[in-house]
Design an enzyme around this catalytic site. Structure first.
Site, PDB file in Angstrom:
ATOM      1  N   GLN A  71       0.833  -1.181   0.054  1.00 51.58           N
ATOM      2  CA  GLN A  71       0.134   0.013   0.164  1.00 51.58           C
ATOM      3  C   GLN A  71       0.878   1.293   0.047  1.00 51.58           C
ATOM      4  O   GLN A  71       2.058   1.232   0.341  1.00 51.58           O
ATOM      5  CB  GLN A  71      -0.980  -0.063   1.424  1.00 51.58           C
ATOM      6  CG  GLN A  71      -1.990  -0.879   1.329  1.00 51.58           C
ATOM      7  CD  GLN A  71      -2.644  -0.949   2.703  1.00 51.58           C
ATOM      8  OE1 GLN A  71      -2.727  -1.680   3.368  1.00 51.58           O
ATOM      9  NE2 GLN A  71      -3.613   0.377   2.988  1.00 51.58           N
ATOM     10  N   HIS A  72       0.237   2.255  -0.086  1.00 51.76           N
ATOM     11  CA  HIS A  72       0.584   3.637  -0.045  1.00 51.76           C
ATOM     12  C   HIS A  72       1.707   4.336  -0.848  1.00 51.76           C
ATOM     13  O   HIS A  72       1.979   5.423  -0.988  1.00 51.76           O
ATOM     14  CB  HIS A  72       1.082   3.789   1.384  1.00 51.76           C
ATOM     15  CG  HIS A  72       0.315   3.384   2.367  1.00 51.76           C
ATOM     16  ND1 HIS A  72      -0.853   3.992   2.830  1.00 51.76           N
ATOM     17  CD2 HIS A  72       0.441   2.444   3.585  1.00 51.76           C
ATOM     18  CE1 HIS A  72      -1.345   3.475   3.826  1.00 51.76           C
ATOM     19  NE2 HIS A  72      -0.543   2.622   4.370  1.00 51.76           N
ATOM     20  N   ASP A 229      -2.428  -4.807  -0.260  1.00 54.07           N
ATOM     21  CA  ASP A 229      -1.765  -6.291  -0.014  1.00 54.07           C
ATOM     22  C   ASP A 229      -2.562  -6.702   1.035  1.00 54.07           C
ATOM     23  O   ASP A 229      -3.056  -7.914   1.062  1.00 54.07           O
ATOM     24  CB  ASP A 229      -0.193  -6.482   0.154  1.00 54.07           C
ATOM     25  CG  ASP A 229       0.349  -5.487   1.069  1.00 54.07           C
ATOM     26  OD1 ASP A 229      -0.150  -4.628   1.744  1.00 54.07           O
ATOM     27  OD2 ASP A 229       1.537  -5.552   1.286  1.00 54.07           O
TER      28      ASP A 229
HETATM   29  O1  LIG Z   1       1.848   0.166   4.997  1.00 46.81           O
HETATM   30  C1  LIG Z   1       1.153  -0.930   5.083  1.00 46.81           C
HETATM   31  C2  LIG Z   1      -0.272  -0.946   5.613  1.00 46.81           C
HETATM   32  O2  LIG Z   1      -0.886   0.068   6.054  1.00 46.81           O
HETATM   33  C3  LIG Z   1       1.865  -1.962   4.837  1.00 46.81           C
HETATM   34  O3  LIG Z   1       1.269  -3.279   5.288  1.00 46.81           O
HETATM   35  C4  LIG Z   1       2.214  -1.971   3.169  1.00 46.81           C
HETATM   36  O4  LIG Z   1       1.016  -2.453   2.664  1.00 46.81           O
HETATM   37  C5  LIG Z   1       3.393  -3.212   3.248  1.00 46.81           C
HETATM   38  O5  LIG Z   1       2.973  -4.571   3.369  1.00 46.81           O
HETATM   39  P1  LIG Z   1       4.042  -6.026   3.304  1.00 46.81           P
HETATM   40  O6  LIG Z   1       4.982  -5.657   2.450  1.00 46.81           O
HETATM   41  O7  LIG Z   1       4.603  -5.934   4.506  1.00 46.81           O
HETATM   42  O8  LIG Z   1       3.073  -6.807   2.967  1.00 46.81           O
END
Ligand SMILES: O=C(CO)[C@@H](O)[C@H](O)COP(=O)(O)O
Ligand SMILES: Nc1ncnc2c1ncn2[C@@H]1O[C@H](COP(=O)(O)OP(=O)(O)O)[C@@H](O)[C@H]1O
Length: 461
Positions: A71-72, A229
């Site tokens: 995300q983000h 994700d």
């Molecule tokens: O920033 C967040 C949720 O707000 C994280 O969960 C990212 O989405 C990255 O996820 P992973 O690579 O750890 O699955």
């Protein structure tokens, strides 16, 4: 057999699963590594996606594909569609000051929670855009459109500039409660309104994979909207109201499916939307599986030996506490923090005590995240790479003070994306009912002293 493909373009790697659209049975899979670092050229995600897809046997027989991704991340495109600069990822903390400024400018955290469901910290796209406007005005001026990692990959595959509710809810300029962009906030943050992807509904079509994209296709491969994700993981693991999922990947997350939007003015719980039309209150930490990796590296051992060591030491590690803020932290919001060890004595100076303290410290940190959700779920499900650790599975119930359930190790983000792809083909109000494997229950006597001791030292630095 009709096949569907699900992609997980996460922080450390890209994974692809190819599943039977009707039953969800796994047919083939592949993965490829992503580069290290908190800023990444999106082209590296594209290369990894093509490699992972190739290792999964390509798109032969696949009728629909969906992309889940971290995300983000801020992906800026110029007027020709070229990437303006490397993407800043969710775990890049350079925009912490911009986040604090934006919170103050809007009149405090409550105003943000009311506007977009979350109080932005450095992870949120909106704060990265403010950072860009202030520190790289040339790049900001060239930015004609902004999107997220999954949007960019979907666009590369099919040419349509789209996103979904789940990922849009992590930008800081889209409201899950109203289902609309807050371009006024984007303008406040960035001083301009770059083009934004259209927000699709959970099973809206997102185009088709184009032969010109560079991925070999024989027939028509329809694209589903994709999502963030965590939203994909919720769909992949089949999370229902009454479950809390704790994911131990690069990030640590605790989340639950909810029927309505949330808005935590305290800023701990992000009020995201999910990939099914519902909502996904979520607490995220910057530090998770890599804490175990770092401790194993210090001890010079692999994962199996690390687990064995951790399970040899006594509960509470003799008073040794590892506070795992190795990459700064997001929850609590301490972007400049570092990790620390407390209670080192001659007796606790052993590899076993150090391994145990690393596992317990991480679990205390995640238990704090779980508590912030304020739920008393019927099941706590542990997923993500860190949940493969036997030490984590066996120590977690003692720290959480309740049993935990560990589904079969798997790629639940990619699985959720695949289920979304199957939903696009099947239609209907609910995603297809795929059989998820049984989760194994882990129990242990609660040891509240572990969290009590952690709470004593966590703020000491
Ligand atoms: O920033 C967040 C949720 O707000 C994280 O969960 C990212 O989405 C990255 O996820 P992973 O690579 O750890 O699955
Ligand atoms: N058996 C294990 N014990 C501890 N950590 C593990 C184990 N297997 C994988 N990991 C860790 O899990 C992480 C990857 O998890 P994953 O959920 O795939 O993350 P992401 O989706 O963020 O890329 C890596 O940091 C890896 O070291």
């Amino acid at each position: 057999m009709t096949l569907v493909a699900g992609v997980d373009s996460s922080t450390q790697s890209c994974k692809v699963v190819i599943r039977d659209a009707r039953t969800g049975a796994l047919v083939r899979q592949g993965r490829a590594a992503h580069p290290e670092g908190t800023e990444v050229d999106p082209e590296a995600w594209w290369t990894a996606l093509r490699e992972a897809l190739d290792r999964a046997g390509g798109l032969e027989g696949v009728e629909s594909l969906s992309v889940g991704a971290q995300q983000h991340g801020m992906v800026c495109l110029d007027s020709s569609g070229a990437v303006v600069r490397k993407a800043l990822l969710w775990n890049d903390t350079r925009s912490a000051g911009a986040a604090a400024d934006l919170v103050e400018e809007l009149g405090g955290p409550r105003r943000w929670a009311e506007a977009v469901g979350s109080v932005p910290v450095a992870s949120f796209t909106v704060t990265k855009l403010r950072w860009l406007a202030e520190h790289e005005p040339g790049s900001a001026r060239r930015t004609a459109r902004v999107c997220l990692p999954h949007d960019w990959l979907t666009w590369r595959l099919g040419g349509e500039f789209v996103t979904d509710r789940g990922d849009a809810s992590g930008t800081g300029y889209w409201s899950p409660a109203t289902g609309s962009y807050r371009t006024d906030l984007l303008r406040v943050a960035f001083g301009a309104e770059p083009g934004l992807p259209t927000v699709l509904g959970p099973r809206d079509p997102a185009g088709e994979v184009r032969a010109a994209a560079g991925v070999p296709v024989t027939g028509t491969v329809r694209l589903a909207p994709g999502t963030g994700d965590n939203m994909a993981a919720a769909l992949g693991v089949g999370a229902e109201p009454g479950d809390v999922v704790v994911s131990i990947g690069t990030s640590g997350t605790a989340f639950a499916v909810a029927g309505g939007p949330s808005a935590d003015p305290g800023g701990l719980v992000a009020g995201f939307a999910d990939a099914t039309g519902r909502f996904l209150p979520l607490v995220c930490t910057l530090n998770a599986a890599r804490v175990l990796q770092a401790a194993a590296q210090v001890l010079g051992v692999g994962t199996d030996e690390f687990d064995r060591l951790a399970l040899t030491a006594p509960a509470g590690a003799g008073g040794l506490v590892h506070v795992p803020y190795l990459e700064g932290e997001r929850t609590p919001n301490l972007p400049g923090a570092t990790g620390s060890l407390h209670g080192l004595t001659l007796a606790t100076s052993t590899p076993a005590h150090l391994a145990r303290a690393a596992v317990e410290g991480l679990l205390c940190h995640l238990a704090d995240a779980f508590d912030a959700l304020g739920l008393d779920p019927a099941r706590v499900l542990l997923i993500g790479g860190g949940a493969r650790s036997e030490a984590v599975r066996r120590i977690a119930p003692a720290v959480f003070g309740r049993p935990v359930f560990v589904p079969e190790p798997g790629e639940y983000v990619a699985d959720g994306a695949a289920r979304q792809a199957a939903w696009l083909l099947a239609g209907g109000d609910e995603p297809p009912a795929w059989e998820t494997g049984a989760a194994r229950r882990y129990e242990a006597d609660p040891v509240p002293e572990i969290r009590a001791r952690y709470a004593e030292v966590r703020g000491l630095g």
